[in-house]
Enzyme design. Structure first.
Site, PDB file in Angstrom:
ATOM      1  N   GLU A  74      40.243  36.312  41.637  1.00 16.28           N
ATOM      2  CA  GLU A  74      40.656  37.628  42.149  1.00 16.28           C
ATOM      3  C   GLU A  74      39.721  38.711  41.669  1.00 16.28           C
ATOM      4  O   GLU A  74      39.337  38.761  40.487  1.00 16.28           O
ATOM      5  CB  GLU A  74      42.078  37.991  41.699  1.00 16.28           C
TER       6      GLU A  74
ATOM      7  N   GLU B 105      47.019  36.702  35.652  1.00 18.90           N
ATOM      8  CA  GLU B 105      46.683  37.703  34.628  1.00 18.90           C
ATOM      9  C   GLU B 105      47.700  37.763  33.484  1.00 18.90           C
ATOM     10  O   GLU B 105      48.398  38.765  33.300  1.00 18.90           O
ATOM     11  CB  GLU B 105      46.517  39.076  35.279  1.00 18.90           C
TER      12      GLU B 105
END
Length: 445
Positions: free
Chosen positions: A260, A171
């Site tokens: 994820e 991320e």
């Protein structure tokens, strides 16, 4: 206050109403508006698998028994075939990842790794929109960082774990407590440094499948050559943004993974709420059928909102995942199937090991009678597995196939997996045969 006469009249009318209701026959199950047509010749993406992350540094390691539940594929096991692990910035902590990773590989799963931060010696703070404590990788440390990732790959290999892939950054566009990367920085690393990594490379793992992070890679020949897997997280990503036309245009030979998510929330003790847990199956359906993802990876495997409860038992969210993961094994191929044959009914289909697997989700509050038609292939019988409010991947009645079609009842608020042997193979599949029938070979790097 109701008068005595009115009260008696009301009572009489109530009795008549109850009697009328008793005399009216129960409504039949709704029939689906259209068939589910499964075209076994219309191949889509190859499936790598389903799984989640193990992160001992944050919540403790899976126990030996929990590893069996996660990666085994017998009764009361999840059948996960993908494990994500953590690249700690401190090499002294890498040992924590080894035992669960070795167990996953022993069960035939693939393992990939994601870093949150480079070693502190490679980072610097900068001013990001007024946040002077924001962190990034120093521009003169890109080569050193690539070597750091290589060191992790080597360490794991020396300890019995051949990683399938390693990510550049978890991320990079939601890095308030870890390391930020701009799209231009990620592009720079992918062009000039990722090629030196001795493993398949995953990038960019945007937190919400934001295409501004990955478009530059797809549009740059050298960066794209150094990317093996486009990884994305789908927090807050609408289903309308699941398709990625540019990847279809430019990503030939590359893989597309959802690396994820938790869905629909991370509420305390939410893992067993039903029908909320059915939303997990619905999310997975969209990830497979709309986004064409090849892997579906949950956040923590064991968590109070995850597929495994804190006590090591499988949750209702885990049941929803298992309706996919236990039956759609690595190397299977998604094939074309009617996605939404009826209001609240969603289906996808897969083939592999001389079998066809169909996952049907009924989000409605009434049962549905659904017809399925097989094209370009034959089957003689179908085994069924059901999760609903009271059942947990429970074996259902076998169904006969006639003229390449069969009809099945989809219970209200349920997910059903249908497994049929193709051609002259066996017509039913016993849960105890999963392990033997679904071993995989990891492709060579």
């Amino acid at each position: 206050m109701i008068s005595g006469v009115k009260k008696s009249l009301c009572t009489l009318l109530a009795c008549v109403t109850v009697l009328s209701v008793m005399l009216v026959p129960a409504p039949p199950k709704a029939s689906a508006a259209s068939n589910v047509t499964v075209n076994l010749s219309a191949e889509k993406q190859v499936i790598r698998g389903f799984g989640g992350i193990n992160l001992p540094a944050w919540i403790g390691d899976l126990t030996a028994a929990q590893r069996e539940t996660a990666f085994g594929n017998g009764p009361n096991q999840l059948g996960f075939s993908v494990l994500r692990i953590y690249v700690d910035e401190n090499k002294n902590n890498w040992y924590r990842e080894v035992e669960t990773a070795k167990s996953a590989i022993a069960h035939g799963a693939i393992v990939f790794a994601s870093p949150w931060n480079p070693p502190s010696s490679m980072t610097e703070t900068f001013n990001r929109n007024g946040d002077t404590s924001a962190k990034r990788l120093r521009y003169d440390k890109y080569a050193a960082y690539a070597q750091h990732l290589n060191d992790f790959v080597t360490y794991m290999k020396n300890n019995g774990v051949n990683l399938y892939a390693i990510s550049v950054q978890n991320e990079p566009d939601y890095a308030h407590t870890w390391t930020w990367w701009t799209p231009a920085e990620m592009l720079n690393f992918m062009k000039n440094n990722a090629g030196s990594i001795n493993c398949r490379v995953i990038a960019p793992e945007s937190f919400s499948y934001l295409k501004n992070m990955s478009d530059p890679i797809l549009n740059d020949t050298q960066a794209l050559a150094n990317m093996d897997i486009l990884g994305a997280h789908t927090y807050g990503t609408s289903f309308s943004n699941f398709p990625y036309p540019l990847f279809k245009q430019k990503g030939a030979g590359k893989e597309l993974w959802m690396t994820e998510v938790y869905y629909p929330n991370s509420d305390n003790n939410s893992a067993n709420r039903w029908p909320e847990a059915l939303d997990v199956a619905y999310h997975m359906h969209n990830a497979m059928a709309e986004a064409d993802f090849q892997a579906y990876v949950w956040w923590y495997i064991r968590r109070q909102y995850g597929p495994m409860n804190e006590d090591g038992t499988i949750s209702k969210r885990g049941d929803s995942m298992a309706q996919f993961s236990k039956f759609i094994r690595p190397g299977y191929v998604r094939v074309d199937a009617t996605k939404n044959p009826n209001t609240n009914v969603y289906t996808s289909a897969y083939k592999g090991d001389n079998k066809v697997v169909i996952v049907a989700i009924n989000r409605g509050t009434s049962a549905v009678s659904q017809n399925f038609v097989l094209q370009n292939g034959t089957a003689s019988g179908v085994s069924t597995w059901i999760t609903d409010a009271s059942r947990k991947v429970a074996s259902g009645a076998s169904i006969n196939v006639s003229n390449n079609s069969f009809t099945a009842q989809l219970p209200a608020q349920s997910v059903t997996t249908f497994v049929a042997a193709l051609g002259n193979g066996r017509s039913t599949v016993s849960e105890t045969t999963y392990e033997a029938e679904t071993s995989i070979t990891v492709p060579a790097q």
